[in-house]
Design a protein around this motif. Structure first.
Motif, PDB file in Angstrom:
ATOM      1  N   VAL A 171      21.943  10.216   7.918  1.00 46.61           N
ATOM      2  CA  VAL A 171      22.335   8.868   8.328  1.00 46.61           C
ATOM      3  C   VAL A 171      22.591   8.805   9.825  1.00 46.61           C
ATOM      4  O   VAL A 171      22.114   7.906  10.530  1.00 46.61           O
ATOM      5  N   ARG A 172      23.347   9.767  10.341  1.00 46.66           N
ATOM      6  CA  ARG A 172      23.701   9.728  11.758  1.00 46.66           C
ATOM      7  C   ARG A 172      22.457   9.851  12.636  1.00 46.66           C
ATOM      8  O   ARG A 172      22.328   9.150  13.649  1.00 46.66           O
ATOM      9  N   ALA A 173      21.540  10.691  12.243  1.00 48.18           N
ATOM     10  CA  ALA A 173      20.316  10.869  13.032  1.00 48.18           C
ATOM     11  C   ALA A 173      19.466   9.612  13.008  1.00 48.18           C
ATOM     12  O   ALA A 173      18.858   9.222  14.024  1.00 48.18           O
ATOM     13  N   VAL A 174      19.387   8.972  11.861  1.00 50.96           N
ATOM     14  CA  VAL A 174      18.605   7.737  11.746  1.00 50.96           C
ATOM     15  C   VAL A 174      19.195   6.661  12.652  1.00 50.96           C
ATOM     16  O   VAL A 174      18.474   5.951  13.377  1.00 50.96           O
ATOM     17  N   ARG A 175      20.506   6.493  12.636  1.00 54.09           N
ATOM     18  CA  ARG A 175      21.139   5.468  13.463  1.00 54.09           C
ATOM     19  C   ARG A 175      20.971   5.784  14.953  1.00 54.09           C
ATOM     20  O   ARG A 175      20.811   4.866  15.774  1.00 54.09           O
ATOM     21  N   SER A 176      21.005   7.063  15.299  1.00 55.61           N
ATOM     22  CA  SER A 176      20.760   7.448  16.693  1.00 55.61           C
ATOM     23  C   SER A 176      19.341   7.074  17.101  1.00 55.61           C
ATOM     24  O   SER A 176      19.101   6.591  18.224  1.00 55.61           O
ATOM     25  N   GLU A 177      18.393   7.314  16.217  1.00 60.69           N
ATOM     26  CA  GLU A 177      17.008   6.952  16.521  1.00 60.69           C
ATOM     27  C   GLU A 177      16.854   5.446  16.674  1.00 60.69           C
ATOM     28  O   GLU A 177      16.102   4.962  17.532  1.00 60.69           O
ATOM     29  N   LEU A 178      17.564   4.699  15.859  1.00 56.40           N
ATOM     30  CA  LEU A 178      17.521   3.237  15.972  1.00 56.40           C
ATOM     31  C   LEU A 178      18.034   2.782  17.330  1.00 56.40           C
ATOM     32  O   LEU A 178      17.463   1.884  17.965  1.00 56.40           O
ATOM     33  N   ARG A 179      19.125   3.422  17.804  1.00 54.49           N
ATOM     34  CA  ARG A 179      19.660   3.050  19.114  1.00 54.49           C
ATOM     35  C   ARG A 179      18.664   3.370  20.226  1.00 54.49           C
ATOM     36  O   ARG A 179      18.510   2.598  21.176  1.00 54.49           O
ATOM     37  N   ARG A 180      17.981   4.518  20.098  1.00 55.51           N
ATOM     38  CA  ARG A 180      16.967   4.868  21.106  1.00 55.51           C
ATOM     39  C   ARG A 180      15.821   3.853  21.080  1.00 55.51           C
ATOM     40  O   ARG A 180      15.312   3.441  22.134  1.00 55.51           O
ATOM     41  N   MET A 181      15.402   3.467  19.870  1.00 52.13           N
ATOM     42  CA  MET A 181      14.338   2.452  19.750  1.00 52.13           C
ATOM     43  C   MET A 181      14.767   1.142  20.415  1.00 52.13           C
ATOM     44  O   MET A 181      13.984   0.487  21.120  1.00 52.13           O
ATOM     45  N   HIS A 182      16.029   0.764  20.201  1.00 51.28           N
ATOM     46  CA  HIS A 182      16.514  -0.494  20.760  1.00 51.28           C
ATOM     47  C   HIS A 182      16.527  -0.445  22.285  1.00 51.28           C
ATOM     48  O   HIS A 182      16.093  -1.384  22.975  1.00 51.28           O
ATOM     49  N   MET A 183      16.998   0.666  22.841  1.00 51.67           N
ATOM     50  CA  MET A 183      17.047   0.796  24.303  1.00 51.67           C
ATOM     51  C   MET A 183      15.641   0.770  24.901  1.00 51.67           C
ATOM     52  O   MET A 183      15.402   0.124  25.935  1.00 51.67           O
ATOM     53  N   ALA A 184      14.704   1.422  24.231  1.00 56.97           N
ATOM     54  CA  ALA A 184      13.324   1.414  24.722  1.00 56.97           C
ATOM     55  C   ALA A 184      12.729   0.015  24.653  1.00 56.97           C
ATOM     56  O   ALA A 184      12.007  -0.428  25.562  1.00 56.97           O
ATOM     57  N   ALA A 185      13.030  -0.706  23.573  1.00 60.69           N
ATOM     58  CA  ALA A 185      12.510  -2.070  23.421  1.00 60.69           C
ATOM     59  C   ALA A 185      13.081  -2.998  24.478  1.00 60.69           C
ATOM     60  O   ALA A 185      12.386  -3.881  25.004  1.00 60.69           O
ATOM     61  N   GLU A 186      14.351  -2.817  24.824  1.00 53.58           N
ATOM     62  CA  GLU A 186      14.969  -3.653  25.848  1.00 53.58           C
ATOM     63  C   GLU A 186      14.331  -3.404  27.202  1.00 53.58           C
ATOM     64  O   GLU A 186      14.154  -4.326  28.007  1.00 53.58           O
ATOM     65  N   ARG A 187      13.990  -2.145  27.480  1.00 57.07           N
ATOM     66  CA  ARG A 187      13.344  -1.843  28.763  1.00 57.07           C
ATOM     67  C   ARG A 187      11.965  -2.505  28.853  1.00 57.07           C
ATOM     68  O   ARG A 187      11.508  -2.839  29.939  1.00 57.07           O
ATOM     69  N   ARG A 188      11.334  -2.691  27.692  1.00 52.50           N
ATOM     70  CA  ARG A 188       9.986  -3.284  27.686  1.00 52.50           C
ATOM     71  C   ARG A 188       9.999  -4.739  27.194  1.00 52.50           C
ATOM     72  O   ARG A 188       8.973  -5.255  26.757  1.00 52.50           O
ATOM     73  N   GLN A 189      11.135  -5.396  27.276  1.00 49.47           N
ATOM     74  CA  GLN A 189      11.257  -6.716  26.650  1.00 49.47           C
ATOM     75  C   GLN A 189      10.314  -7.758  27.248  1.00 49.47           C
ATOM     76  O   GLN A 189       9.902  -8.695  26.568  1.00 49.47           O
ATOM     77  N   ARG A 190       9.980  -7.612  28.539  1.00 46.75           N
ATOM     78  CA  ARG A 190       9.059  -8.607  29.104  1.00 46.75           C
ATOM     79  C   ARG A 190       7.664  -8.504  28.502  1.00 46.75           C
ATOM     80  O   ARG A 190       6.857  -9.421  28.641  1.00 46.75           O
ATOM     81  N   HIS A 191       7.372  -7.399  27.857  1.00 45.32           N
ATOM     82  CA  HIS A 191       6.088  -7.256  27.169  1.00 45.32           C
ATOM     83  C   HIS A 191       6.169  -7.673  25.696  1.00 45.32           C
ATOM     84  O   HIS A 191       5.151  -7.698  25.009  1.00 45.32           O
ATOM     85  N   ALA A 192       7.400  -7.972  25.244  1.00 47.83           N
ATOM     86  CA  ALA A 192       7.582  -8.390  23.843  1.00 47.83           C
ATOM     87  C   ALA A 192       7.307  -9.890  23.746  1.00 47.83           C
ATOM     88  O   ALA A 192       8.206 -10.724  23.914  1.00 47.83           O
TER      89      ALA A 192
END
Length: 696
Positions: free
Chosen positions: A67-88
């Motif tokens: 569970v903890r690893a999955v949630r950590s991966e979700l946070r990394r995904m979110h941070m990466a998506a925010e950095r690329r938000q102008r392409h979203a």
């Protein structure tokens, strides 16, 4: 199996719209939805996990799920998506359509983002499912949630969803302020299919609104079809034209009348003559299901925003389901009463002139009625126009006599005739000429009966007898002279009284024909109502209809309405007499009342008649001449032997007696003059009080 799972994950990730992926991650991480999404032993929604790229954790199995690893991966995904938000980006079609709507109704950039989110949450199941983990939301919480999902200031979201904002005014997105609900349900779109249209159809804004507003069909009727309401059109046409040119606000016209009278066609004709577009508020959706009143009002509000900058009219047809005169059986109010204050404001300030159409005005609240600039009834056209409609659509299978007979039906709406004619035209070859005519009469009669009216009468029962001549009517005045006078001054109140069959009604028909005016006949049974005030309303509408049609009005058995008020026992009887006297006095046309006896008439009623004419039994010379006239019509050449005119008790013979015997010829042929005389003698002997014989 791992290879198949990998392919599925790739497809789901490819299908996930970039902007939706960003919104999902904002829901899961900043808004804390991951607590519901990631459980102790796996995901609450494996399809969502696959789409986000977490498929490897599904393959790991419950034992190795961290569970903890999955949630950590979700946070990394979110941070990466925010950095690329102008392409979203949102789908190109959605962006293009929201841009068109923004230009049309004046949406801000925040309004556009809210609109696009609302469209996608109604279309994308994964986004909807993830938002449900937020639980039921209040209206205030919706603004907070959207501010985080869309990365916009909460105050801007609140303004965008406010009741006075462009989204709400146009009806594109409305915030449901009644209690709490899930996010998708709180964001109500213009129609059930609107999200699909704006997401998948790259087209002009009007086509996006096809479930709510659509361009009206072209006008099929002409100005001459509405000559019977010319006085109203002389006001309506220039008023609408002036409103279109000068941008006058709050222009609303309420048009009511029986089905088939051409109300919708009149709206289309107005648009055609004024050279403007006409858009109709839809009454059914793309699947053919009816659209309820509240949603139609939202569509109306939206259309006001969509077309405020265009030279256009709106048509709100079938408005009966929107307006109501009170609470229903379960205490429910009409759609227009629920947002009553809003409805009143809209009628006072709508930028696009609107024509509202209904079959009846009975349920319209008086506070709403006064907000319409024009309120008028479109009646069934007069006889001459009904006859013209029949000639245009039925001349191929109806002869002049049949057209004349059918056109006498006062309740025959043009649409009923044209619809029946279109049915007959399809199968005319199978029916033949005679069968086509009979089928047309059957179709029209069935429709009239279903509407609560009498079917088309037989020629023998309704028209002036073939040998009718006022010379065969015994009165103390010159009947032809009356016609000449009324031709010069087409206004008068006549009371025709006398025994049954003496020719009172027949004379009224003949008089109307000589004047070239339609005749409207009403009997007491047509006007008397079991409801309090119903008879008075029927009288008022009858006189009004005759005035509009410029018809001669005949009320038979008028003694039912004009009995002496000193002898009545019920208050409603006095009210009925008062209403009748008022209508008689105010009526500007020709009014004819018939009765068998003047005994018991209210004295005030007698004074209001310009002329009272007694119709008496035939004189001996009249009876003999009428007998010879009928014999000639039957083609009899032989003469009755004996004296030509030898009547005993001829004061008891009426033109009606001759007509009754003549009608027997249809099913009991009269072959000789002696047969006609014998049957006339028998008919006369059967009348009450007649014990003497007649002879020639």
């Amino acid at each position: 199996m791992p290879r198949q799972t990998s392919l599925l994950t790739s497809r789901l990730q490819a299908q996930l719209i970039p902007i939706v992926r960003l919104w999902l991650l904002r829901l899961l991480v900043p808004l804390g939805v991951h607590r519901e999404f990631v459980g102790e032993h796996g995901f609450a929604n494996e399809t969502l996990a696959e789409a986000l790229g977490l498929g490897k954790w599904i393959e790991s199995g419950e034992q190795d799920f961290q569970v903890r690893a999955v949630r950590s991966e979700l946070r990394r995904m979110h941070m990466a998506a925010e950095r690329r938000q102008r392409h979203a980006l949102a789908p190109a079609t959605l962006t293009a359509n929201s841009g068109r709507l923004a230009a049309l109704v004046g949406l801000s950039e925040t309004d556009r983002k809210v609109l696009e989110f609302a469209a996608l949450i109604h279309n994308e199941r994964l986004l909807d499912d993830a938002a449900d983990w937020l639980g039921p939301l209040s209206s205030a919480k919706v603004s907070y949630v959207l501010s985080l999902i869309l990365d916009l200031p909460e105050r801007d979201i609140r303004a965008a969803l406010g009741p006075q904002g462009p989204l709400a005014r146009s009806g594109l997105v409305s915030l449901d302020r009644h209690g709490t609900s899930f996010l998708r349900c709180k964001l109500d779109l213009l129609s059930e299919n609107f999200a699909d249209h704006i997401f998948s159809s790259d087209a002009d804004p009007v086509s996006l609104l096809r479930d709510t507003v659509a361009p009206s069909a072209s006008a099929q009727l002409k100005a001459q079809d509405y000559e019977h309401v010319q006085s109203v059109l002389d006001i309506l046409r220039p008023y609408l034209g002036h409103s279109l040119v000068n941008g006058r606000r709050g222009v609303n016209v309420f048009l009511h009348g029986k089905p088939g009278t051409g109300k919708s066609e009149l709206a289309r004709l107005m648009a055609k003559e004024l050279g403007c577009s006409l858009f109709e508020i839809a009454s059914e959706d793309a699947e053919g299901d009816p659209v309820h009143g509240e949603r139609r009002l939202r569509a109306f509000r939206a259309a006001q925003s969509f077309f405020a900058r265009q030279r256009a009219l709106l048509l709100f047809d079938e408005a009966d389901d929107v307006f109501g005169g009170g609470e229903g059986l379960l205490g429910r109010k009409s759609a227009a009463q629920t947002p009553k204050a809003w409805m009143n404001r809209m009628l006072e300030d709508n930028p696009v002139p609107t024509l509202w159409i209904a079959n009846s005005i009975q349920n319209l609240d008086s506070a709403v009625v006064r907000r319409f600039d024009l309120v008028f009834e479109l009646p069934i056209p007069p006889r001459n126009q009904r006859e013209r409609v029949l000639r245009e659509c039925c001349a191929e299978f109806l002869g002049p006599d049949a057209i004349g007979r059918i056109s006498e039906c006062e309740h025959l709406a043009p649409a009923v005739a044209t619809r029946a004619a279109s049915v007959v035209a399809v199968i005319r070859a199978e029916l033949g000429a005679e069968g086509a005519a009979e089928s047309f009469v059957t179709l029209v009669s069935n429709t009239l009966s279903a509407q609560g009216h009498q079917p088309i009468p037989r020629l023998e029962s309704g028209g002036v007898p073939e040998v009718y001549d006022p010379a065969y009517v015994h009165t103390d005045v010159d009947l032809a002279e009356i016609v000449e006078g009324l031709a010069r001054v087409p206004s008068g109140r006549l009371c025709l009284y006398g025994a049954p069959g003496t020719g009172k009604t027949a004379y009224a028909r003949w008089l109307a024909g000589q004047l070239g005016r339609p005749l409207q006949v009403r009997r007491a049974s047509d006007l008397l109502s079991m409801w309090v005030g119903g008879s008075e309303r029927n009288l008022a509408s009858t006189f009004l209809a005759a005035e509009r049609a410029q018809a001669v009005l005949l009320i038979d058995e008028v003694d039912s309405f004009l009995q002496d008020r000193q002898g009545v026992r019920q208050s409603w009887e006095v009210t009925l007499v008062n209403e009748m006297l008022t209508q008689m006095e105010a009526f500007p046309g020709i009014f004819i009342a018939t009765t068998n006896l003047l005994d018991g008439f209210d004295p005030a009623a007698l004074r209001r008649f310009d002329l009272k004419v007694e119709f008496r039994f035939l004189r001996a010379d009249q009876a003999a001449a009428l007998f010879e006239r009928y014999c000639a019509a039957f083609g009899f050449r032989e003469r009755i032997t004996g004296e030509r005119v030898q009547f005993i008790g001829t004061e008891k013979l009426t033109p009606g007696d001759f007509a009754v015997v003549a009608r027997q010829h249809r099913f009991r042929p009269i072959r000789r003059a002696e047969d006609f005389f014998a049957r006339l003698k028998t008919e006369c002997a059967l009348k009450a009080g007649v014990k003497t014989a007649i002879g020639f």
